[in-house]
Design an enzyme around this catalytic site. Structure first.
Site, short mmCIF file in Angstrom:
data_model
loop_
_atom_site.label_atom_id
_atom_site.label_comp_id
_atom_site.label_asym_id
_atom_site.label_seq_id
_atom_site.Cartn_x
_atom_site.Cartn_y
_atom_site.Cartn_z
N ASP A 191 0.83 -1.20 0.00
CA ASP A 191 0.00 0.00 0.00
C ASP A 191 0.87 1.25 0.00
OD1 ASP A 191 -2.35 1.81 0.77
OD2 ASP A 191 -3.28 -0.17 0.89
N HIS B 294 -4.04 5.80 3.72
CA HIS B 294 -4.72 4.69 3.04
C HIS B 294 -4.27 3.35 3.62
CE1 HIS B 294 -5.82 1.99 -0.33
NE2 HIS B 294 -6.75 2.89 -0.61
N SER C 99 -11.01 -0.49 -1.84
CA SER C 99 -9.80 -0.55 -1.01
C SER C 99 -10.11 -0.98 0.41
CB SER C 99 -9.11 0.83 -0.97
OG SER C 99 -8.41 1.08 -2.16
#
Length: 528
Positions: free
Chosen positions: A68, A283, A452
């Site tokens: 990621d 994220h 995601s």
């Protein structure tokens, strides 16, 4: 400025976040792990499984590679579950375990170098146009060599797409800037940094334009607070278009020099640095929490899996990831013992698909399950690309790969998240991916939307199965997850060509359902 013009500007400014539902809508905390029958939200029944199936059972730790944009390994809800390389001595500047990576304590960063780490990057489309623009600088349709014609025509098509996308982004930035400035002026006059709906209503606007912008703010805020609305929607939309214009779609922007590698050499392996957090870990930290946030500390949230080590591998900047970084991230995670990989990233173009294919084949050969987010463009992946993919260049398919679409909490026509990609033959399962509350950098927590978020729900489930049933292979775990979905037997709304269509949910994926922890663990217990 009249009311319709204001509405148009606001709509344009919010385009980047348009796929999501009502800003003010709030789901039950931990809804992704709850049960449809007992909790009235379409979660995956994780808590039910812990209560009824796993109590008193022993498990073995499973390493999950989070490929990621970075993970905040000091977060209160993650620090206990972070993988630690015990063969490496922290911060001594030496490669103690002789694996080619110095001081890789919690993982590795393939988008960094000695001088720091890449934050913003171009899209793959931009890089392809820049590369081919040099190659075909003096080429025309009349003088192109026949052997180069297909590549030349692909370049022209990509160039046209890039120019169109850049014009759209510039228009979006203009609209977002106008709306942001109008709202900034309004808030300044109201005299409150975080005005309530009542305070906005009490303010007397000076003219029709200000009246229209105030009313639009009130309507879009709903029951939320202004500060959150402003950061996520107004500034969020502005930042989205600003980044597209200045970084993602900018042919003159190239930050790769900070890494110090040769980006055109896909065979390079030992580059990067050990900063697994990087400049923006929002994220990846959110993803990691969904998988394995500490279930024992009475803080924050509960991850799906309760006996997992999170191995952080940074390969995704704010822009498109590069194929060589993806391939190296996969190999690094596999070589360090990961049995499940979460890949919440994707792009429409690929620079070197073969190098990624080879890494995926390597992972499959090592009994690793790869879990990939389907993407957030509301596209049918049966007809449109989203790289990386489980299909190799030779047409064969990776056996231990799961592609995940995103679902909402509501068991009705809105069950498919409006933004989620789908595909009857290419998306395997759906999982919760709307308003999922999880860890965020600097000891924060936040709701996020996207496939995601759905992908780590499935990665967490896969790790949970492998933890309690360690003899099962990656292929068997995939089979169990697919066979144990909660089938959906009603239609859902899908926007196609700008129009809403009612289609069977069963036609959106291979399995036709939402993953379910309780069902999966019951099925796993029957495998010998």
């Amino acid at each position: 400025m009249n009311k319709n013009q204001i509405k148009k500007l606001v709509a344009l400014a919010l385009l980047a976040t348009a796929p999501f539902m009502s800003f003010a809508q709030k789901e039950k905390a931990n809804w992704q792990n709850l049960d449809l029958k007992t909790d009235s939200v379409f979660g995956i029944s994780t808590e039910k499984a812990y209560t009824e199936l796993l109590k008193g059972k022993k498990s073995t730790p499973v390493i999950v590679g989070v490929l990621d944009g970075g993970v905040d390994y000091l977060h209160e809800d993650l620090k206990r579950v972070m993988w630690v390389n015990k063969k490496e001595i922290a911060n001594n500047g030496k490669d103690d375990d002789k694996n080619g990576f110095i001081d890789d304590i919690h993982g590795w960063n393939f988008v960094g170098g000695k001088e720091g780490s890449v934050n913003y990057e171009t899209l793959e489309l931009t890089r392809l146009v820049r590369r081919d623009g040099k190659r075909f600088a003096n080429t025309t349709a009349q003088n192109v060599a026949e052997k180069d014609r297909a590549a030349f025509e692909a370049y022209l098509k990509n160039k046209e797409t890039l120019e169109r996308d850049l014009e759209t982004a510039k228009s979006g930035l203009e609209g977002a800037t106008r709306v942001k400035n109008l709202i900034d002026d309004l808030v300044k006059k109201v005299g409150k940094d975080n005005p309530t709906v009542e305070e906005l209503r009490a303010y007397t606007p000076s003219g029709q334009t200000e009246t229209n912008i105030r009313n639009n703010v009130i309507r879009n805020m709903g029951k939320g607070d202004f500060k959150t609305f402003y950061e996520e929607r107004i500034k969020g939309a502005y930042d989205y278009y600003y980044n597209q214009v200045n970084y993602n779609l900018n042919l003159n922007y190239d930050p790769r020099g900070i890494v110090g590698d040769n980006p055109d050499n896909s065979n390079e392996k030992n580059y990067g640095n050990n900063d697994v957090k990087g400049p923006d870990a929002s994220h990846g930290t959110h993803v990691a929490g969904i998988i394995a946030a500490d279930r024992t500390n009475n803080l924050g949230i509960k991850g799906v899996a309760d006996n997992v080590w999170i191995l952080a591998v940074r390969n995704v900047p704010n822009g498109d990831e590069r194929d060589k970084d993806v391939a190296n991230a996969i190999r690094y995670a596999v070589d360090n013992g990961a049995k499940v990989l979460n890949m919440s990233f994707g792009k429409a173009y690929s620079w070197d698909k073969k190098v990624v294919d080879d890494a995926v084949k390597y992972a499959v050969s090592k009994d690793v399950l790869l879990v990939h987010a389907a993407g957030n463009d509301n596209k049918d992946l049966d007809v449109e690309n989203n790289f990386p993919t489980n299909k190799y260049l030779d047409g064969s398919v990776a056996s231990s790969w799961i592609t995940v679409g995103a679902s909402t909490p509501t068991d009705n026509q809105n069950l498919k998240a409006g933004f989620s990609n789908y595909g009857k033959t290419t998306v395997d399962v759906f999982a919760p991916g709307y308003n999922v509350y999880s860890t965020y950098p600097e000891q924060q927590y936040k709701d996020e939307n996207g496939t995601s978020m759905a992908s780590p729900v499935v990665a967490g489930l896969a790790a949970l199965i492998r933890s309690y049933y360690p003899k099962l292979t990656a292929v068997q775990v995939k089979e169990i997850i697919m066979k144990s979905v909660e089938k959906v037997n009603h239609n859902v709304t899908v926007i196609k060509d700008g129009r809403a269509e009612s289609v069977p949910f069963a036609d959106l994926s291979v399995s036709g359902g939402i993953v379910n922890t309780y069902n999966a663990l019951k099925l796993a217990a029957t495998y010998k």
